[in-house]
Scaffold this active site. Structure first.
Site, short mmCIF file in Angstrom:
data_model
loop_
_atom_site.label_atom_id
_atom_site.label_comp_id
_atom_site.label_asym_id
_atom_site.label_seq_id
_atom_site.Cartn_x
_atom_site.Cartn_y
_atom_site.Cartn_z
N LYS A 1 0.84 -1.21 0.00
CA LYS A 1 0.00 0.00 0.00
C LYS A 1 0.87 1.25 0.00
CE LYS A 1 -3.82 -2.47 2.08
NZ LYS A 1 -4.55 -2.90 3.26
N GLN B 1 -4.69 -1.64 9.46
CA GLN B 1 -4.58 -2.97 8.87
C GLN B 1 -5.19 -4.01 9.81
OE1 GLN B 1 -3.31 -3.60 5.69
NE2 GLN B 1 -4.13 -5.64 6.03
N ASP C 1 -11.16 2.85 3.87
CA ASP C 1 -11.58 1.44 3.73
C ASP C 1 -13.10 1.33 3.64
OD1 ASP C 1 -9.57 -0.42 3.42
OD2 ASP C 1 -9.13 -0.59 5.56
#
Ligand code: NDP
Length: 284
Positions: free
Chosen positions: A54, A98, A121
């Protein structure tokens, strides 16, 4: 029939080149560089790879990024405090934690601590609600990538039978919402579904997101169906494979995504899309 292979690497490359151009334009016109903060707690090797990918993707697209790492035994309050700082940091447009988090963390509380305007997200309840109501702020990256695939392949979803295997919050449920909003008729299957093959054989669009290696066989697929394989599974020999028996299903489907090289590269690409969209919105 031999299916057309939907190439995630090629589509990701094309989209990322466009994002880079948009990021440069935003910097030139408003002095804003899209910025993503990624928080990693613990030493899980897979999570470390995802986070590295990422951060690298951000650098390639000309985005600012910050990786914030904690050991697994970190006091949860320290992470909450850092999220609060990032929420107020004008250099940061997207914040991602994460998952999975170590057991002593309440993951829901952590996701809720992220400002909804920076929740790239799309997991914050406010953003889930907005998606459900049909005016999303952030679309969760994996289903967003799948929708891009279908659009790029010119697949008309109106009135089509779409069947999704899996009902997770990050893939199955948002996927169902997006396909329904695109006017497909949607069926969601899960581990308690009776006669799975009855459902899968009706599917014009079949999305497999259950996390079981090569679970979907050719007999489960309607001839001519479009098959999207979200699964990522590691075989005993170390190789990756999806939830679909790719070789056999390719002979039946009209289009199929491979693993690796299908949905995976699109997921990170749509994280860039969400970060860029957040920065563009903020600069408006
Ligand atoms: P989860 O484990 O959260 O969910 C799996 C779902 O599949 C559950 O709803 C479960 O049902 C269902 N399921 C499990 N076994 C069966 C079965 N035998 N028949 C029918 N349904 C079943 O997984 P995720 O949604 O997080 O991920 C799914 C897969 O996608 C994984 O392989 C993951 O690695 C991959 N993935 C890939 C991404 C990418 O970028 N390509 C991104 C995210 C995930 P129930 O709810 O009843 O337990």
């Amino acid at each position: 029939m031999t299916a057309k292979i939907l190439d995630g690497n090629a589509l990701a490359q094309k989209l990322r080149a466009d994002f880079k151009t948009r990021a440069e334009a935003l910097l030139a016109s408003r002095g804003t560089r899209p910025g993503l903060a990624v928080i990693l707690v613990g030493e899980d090797p897979a999570s470390q790879v995802y986070v590295r990918n990422k951060v690298n993707a951000c650098a390639q697209a000309g985005f600012h990024s910050e990786k914030i790492s904690y050991t697994a035994d970190v006091e949860a309050q320290l992470v909450f405090d850092r999220i609060a700082e990032l929420n107020a940091d004008p250099k940061i447009h997207g914040i991602l934690v994460q998952l999975p988090l170590p057991k002593h963390f309440d993951s829901d509380a952590v996701l809720k601590a992220i400002a909804p305007e920076k929740d790239v997200d799309g997991f914050h309840a406010e953003n889930v609600g907005a998606l459900m109501q049909g005016h999303p702020r952030f679309i969760p990256c994996t289903p967003y990538g799948v929708m891009k695939f279908l659009a790029e392949a010119g697949i008309d979803l109106k009135g089509k039978e779409a069947v999704i295997l899996g009902r997770s919050n990050i893939v199955g449920k948002p996927m169902a919402m997006l396909l329904m909003q695109a006017s497909a008729t949607v069926t969601i299957c899960h581990s308690q579904t009776r006669d799975l093959a009855f459902h899968t054989r009706r599917a014009d669009i079949l999305v497999a997101a259950l996390g079981k290696a090569r679970f979907v066989t050719a007999e489960m697929v309607k001839p001519g169906a479009v098959v999207i394989d979200v699964g990522i599974n590691r075989l005993p020999d170390g190789k990756l494979c999806g939830d679909v028996d790719f070789a056999a299903v390719s002979e039946v489907a009209s289009a199929i995504t491979p693993v690796p090289g299908g949905v995976g590269p699109m997921t990170i690409t749509m994280l860039l899309a969400n970060t860029l969209e957040a920065a563009e919105r903020e600069a408006r």
